[in-house]
Design an enzyme around this catalytic site. Structure first.
Site, PDB file in Angstrom:
ATOM      1  N   GLU A 195       0.829  -1.215   0.000  1.00  0.00           N
ATOM      2  CA  GLU A 195       0.000   0.000   0.000  1.00  0.00           C
ATOM      3  C   GLU A 195       0.856   1.254   0.000  1.00  0.00           C
ATOM      4  O   GLU A 195       1.852   1.333   0.721  1.00  0.00           O
ATOM      5  CB  GLU A 195      -0.895  -0.028   1.254  1.00  0.00           C
ATOM      6  CG  GLU A 195      -2.245   0.587   1.033  1.00  0.00           C
ATOM      7  CD  GLU A 195      -3.071  -0.201   0.016  1.00  0.00           C
ATOM      8  OE1 GLU A 195      -3.073   0.175  -1.172  1.00  0.00           O
ATOM      9  OE2 GLU A 195      -3.701  -1.189   0.420  1.00  0.00           O
TER      10      GLU A 195
ATOM     11  N   GLY B  46     -16.534   5.605  -2.742  1.00  0.00           N
ATOM     12  CA  GLY B  46     -15.715   6.178  -1.679  1.00  0.00           C
ATOM     13  C   GLY B  46     -15.275   5.163  -0.651  1.00  0.00           C
ATOM     14  O   GLY B  46     -14.936   5.504   0.466  1.00  0.00           O
TER      15      GLY B  46
ATOM     16  N   LEU C 206     -12.421   0.859  -3.025  1.00  0.00           N
ATOM     17  CA  LEU C 206     -12.389  -0.363  -3.846  1.00  0.00           C
ATOM     18  C   LEU C 206     -12.327  -0.006  -5.331  1.00  0.00           C
ATOM     19  O   LEU C 206     -12.683  -0.794  -6.206  1.00  0.00           O
ATOM     20  CB  LEU C 206     -13.607  -1.250  -3.547  1.00  0.00           C
ATOM     21  CG  LEU C 206     -13.745  -1.702  -2.098  1.00  0.00           C
ATOM     22  CD1 LEU C 206     -15.011  -2.523  -1.894  1.00  0.00           C
ATOM     23  CD2 LEU C 206     -12.531  -2.517  -1.640  1.00  0.00           C
ATOM     24  N   SER C 207     -11.895   1.230  -5.596  1.00  0.00           N
ATOM     25  CA  SER C 207     -11.611   1.684  -6.964  1.00  0.00           C
ATOM     26  C   SER C 207     -12.814   1.817  -7.879  1.00  0.00           C
ATOM     27  O   SER C 207     -12.766   1.432  -9.052  1.00  0.00           O
ATOM     28  CB  SER C 207     -10.582   0.772  -7.637  1.00  0.00           C
ATOM     29  OG  SER C 207      -9.354   0.950  -7.034  1.00  0.00           O
ATOM     30  N   SER C 208     -13.890   2.384  -7.363  1.00  0.00           N
ATOM     31  CA  SER C 208     -15.019   2.637  -8.254  1.00  0.00           C
ATOM     32  C   SER C 208     -14.614   3.638  -9.343  1.00  0.00           C
ATOM     33  O   SER C 208     -15.070   3.532 -10.479  1.00  0.00           O
ATOM     34  CB  SER C 208     -16.233   3.130  -7.468  1.00  0.00           C
ATOM     35  OG  SER C 208     -15.902   4.252  -6.693  1.00  0.00           O
ATOM     36  N   SER C 209     -13.744   4.593  -9.032  1.00  0.00           N
ATOM     37  CA  SER C 209     -13.345   5.582 -10.056  1.00  0.00           C
ATOM     38  C   SER C 209     -12.501   4.938 -11.145  1.00  0.00           C
ATOM     39  O   SER C 209     -12.751   5.144 -12.339  1.00  0.00           O
ATOM     40  CB  SER C 209     -12.549   6.736  -9.470  1.00  0.00           C
ATOM     41  OG  SER C 209     -12.677   6.838  -8.105  1.00  0.00           O
TER      42      SER C 209
ATOM     43  N   ASP D  63      -4.536   0.965  -9.295  1.00  0.00           N
ATOM     44  CA  ASP D  63      -5.983   0.702  -9.395  1.00  0.00           C
ATOM     45  C   ASP D  63      -6.399   0.449 -10.832  1.00  0.00           C
ATOM     46  O   ASP D  63      -7.123  -0.513 -11.124  1.00  0.00           O
ATOM     47  CB  ASP D  63      -6.772   1.895  -8.845  1.00  0.00           C
ATOM     48  CG  ASP D  63      -6.433   2.175  -7.401  1.00  0.00           C
ATOM     49  OD1 ASP D  63      -5.776   1.323  -6.781  1.00  0.00           O
ATOM     50  OD2 ASP D  63      -6.817   3.241  -6.896  1.00  0.00           O
TER      51      ASP D  63
HETATM   52  C1  GLA Z   1      -5.221   4.835  -4.127  1.00  0.00           C
HETATM   53  C2  GLA Z   1      -4.482   5.194  -5.414  1.00  0.00           C
HETATM   54  C3  GLA Z   1      -3.475   4.102  -5.791  1.00  0.00           C
HETATM   55  C4  GLA Z   1      -2.575   3.730  -4.612  1.00  0.00           C
HETATM   56  C5  GLA Z   1      -3.401   3.496  -3.353  1.00  0.00           C
HETATM   57  C6  GLA Z   1      -2.536   3.307  -2.127  1.00  0.00           C
HETATM   58  O1  GLA Z   1      -6.035   3.728  -4.321  1.00  0.00           O
HETATM   59  O2  GLA Z   1      -5.391   5.386  -6.477  1.00  0.00           O
HETATM   60  O3  GLA Z   1      -2.724   4.529  -6.904  1.00  0.00           O
HETATM   61  O4  GLA Z   1      -1.595   4.697  -4.411  1.00  0.00           O
HETATM   62  O5  GLA Z   1      -4.296   4.583  -3.082  1.00  0.00           O
HETATM   63  O6  GLA Z   1      -1.796   2.152  -2.232  1.00  0.00           O
END
Ligand code: GLA
Length: 384
Positions: A32, A121, A124-127, A171
């Protein structure tokens, strides 16, 4: 799901649909805040994600509708008027604009109905899912000569330049390249990657949503990036390195005093140690040493809490409650931090008990209700 969304498309746009697509959300197992430091990350795709039902148009209009923001209605743009409006459309429009700026020939407009079942938000990378999905749609509709890794890179650029978040590449990469039942070991420096089978046997990945939105995340995220960049510049006075990810723990310890500020030293320490942890964790997983993998997940959280300082009350309460439970092999925050989700590996036979106990403890500590999802590891962007 597809049939239901097609029916909605027809209802909303009063037209027939043309094609349907899906991209997943992602969860990062370990590694992370190392992607933008040139280190290794270890995410996997989820089976929840973002769906799109699409129709190509004859004119240059872009009409977008999201089932998640129904009240906003159909939002209309044209190919030569793509404006950032600080709303959900920034992600697809940013992607489209980045493709156009890159010279890809997109000469007709389209209607898209989106639906996402990734909690917004929640880290979990919705964007990223929405960005990569749009890139994948563009490739498919206009028969563009672009591969997935290029789509991933343009998606990151859209987020950096159009949306304005200085994220790394993890992501978008995970969302685009995910494979069923595999995690991806990605070297963010070289973009070399390797799929690792997730042999969890009688264990599962459990996501716990703190339901604390990552309000602070964007500004503090950019601040952490800057701190790491400054620490790198201080190390570069003596060391010939391009990123913190190139440093071993020993090299870092020998040279850390070049970093003149104690806070920056801790930020860099996290990046270097977390990168080393990721390599070790993947090795353990390949050897079926799940217990050791879990210990590294716990250490990752402690480092994000104490050295990188991106956890906070909600994530710490959730993780600490998880650590106390029988059957939890390892638990940590996942994503940018400051709220959002935790990820843990849990033994299947304890899962109901874990959810019950942790849910109660978390609510007692924070007055919020957590949510729990047992993860299925799904595929990357695809036509459905
Ligand atoms: C967000 C960012 C990623 C990464 C994580 C932390 O999800 O979009 O690029 O830096 O935080 O690991």
């Amino acid at each position: 799901m597809k049939e239901r969304l097609i029916a909605r498309f027809k209802e909303i746009f009063k037209e027939n649909y043309f094609k349907a697509y899906f991209t997943p959300g992602r969860v990062n197992l370990i590694g992370e805040h190392v992607d933008y430091n040139g280190g290794c990350v270890f995410p996997c795709g989820l089976t929840i994600g973002t769906y799109a039902i699409v129709r190509l148009r004859e004119d240059k209009k872009i009409r977008l509708f999201s089932e998640n923001f129904k009240e906003a209605g159909i939002l209309e743009f044209t190919l030569d008027r793509l404006i950032k409006e600080d709303q959900w459309t920034d992600y697809p429009l940013g992607e489209l604009k980045t493709f156009l700026d890159e010279g890809y020939k997109i000469h007709r407009g389209f209607d898209i109905l989106f639906f996402g079942n990734i909690p917004n938000g929640a880290g979990l990378s919705s964007s990223a899912s929405l960005e990569v999905l749009t890139g994948f749609i563009l490739k498919s509709l206009f028969d563009l000569d672009i591969n997935m890794v290029e789509i991933v890179k343009l998606s990151q650029r859209a987020e950096n330049n159009f949306v304005g978040v200085d994220c790394g590449i993890m992501d978008q990469f995970a969302v685009g390249m995910a494979k069923k039942d595999k995690a991806i070991l990605l070297d963010c420096n070289t973009l070399d990657y390797e799929y690792v089978t997730l042999k969890l046997e009688n264990h599962s990945i459990l996501i716990a949503n703190t339901n604390k939105r990552r309000g602070l995340a964007d500004s503090a995220y950019n601040e952490r990036r800057n701190e790491c960049d400054t620490a790198l510049a201080e190390l570069q006075i003596k060391l010939d390195i391009k990123s913190l990810g190139e440093l071993s723990i020993e090299e870092f310890e020998k040279n850390k005093n070049l970093i003149k500020d104690e806070v920056r030293q801790r930020r860099a320490k996290h990046a270097v140690y977390e990168n080393a942890r990721t390599a070790k964790a993947v090795e353990f997983l390949s050897k079926n040493k799940l217990k050791e993998f879990g210990i590294l997940m716990n250490e990752s959280h402690i480092s994000l809490r104490d050295d990188y300082e991106v956890t906070g009350l909600y994530l710490d309460s959730m993780v600490e409650s998880l650590w106390e439970e029988e059957g939890v092999v390892g638990a940590r925050m996942t994503g940018a931090g400051f709220g959002g989700c935790t990820v843990s590996i849990v033994e299947d036979k304890f899962i109901d008990q874990i959810i019950k106990n942790v849910g109660e403890k978390y609510t007692k500590k924070t007055k919020l209700n957590g949510e729990f999802y047992k993860v299925k590891v799904g595929e990357g962007a695809k036509e459905i």
